[in-house]
Design an enzyme around this catalytic site. Sequence first.
Site: not given
Length: 166
Positions: A43-45, A48
């Site tokens: 999710g964070c990738t 970003a």
Amino acid sequence: MLDAGDIVPNVTLQMADGSSAPLSMMLGRTLVLYFYPKDDTSGCTKEAQDFSSLVAAFEMAGATILGVSKDGPDAHGKFTEKYGLKVALATDSDGSITEAFGTWIEKSMYGRKYMGIDRATFLIDKDGRIVRVWRKVKVPGHAQEVLAAASALSSGGSDAPGAATA
């Protein structure tokens, strides 16, 4: 917990290159400050990458993007390089930034409670006033929604659409 209308605290940021700077140094233009749990997770990738793909559009709207997590500068550097990210990342190693913005919260997974970063985004005007807050962010479409709000802010409207907390 900070909300729309509040002035941002002048916390000190540690950037991915290891340098430190007060948040006030980033003001003078619109700032998108987003908090995310961990570098190099799915999710964070995706978040970003989504913000990175829109950097030029954010620039046209007069906005700078800064992501914050507790990962260290080395992890941020590897994360940025691995995915070709175009957004700046800052480290909150002592937790002071997440505490100040109210994004250090109790979470629960599989019945286990633990403390972690709430995925949240703050749209901050050039004077350091929070215009809009998104909490418990769902990644799909989020960067585009933030861009629309930043564009509305830069177009001279009284405030961004939906200036209340989302």
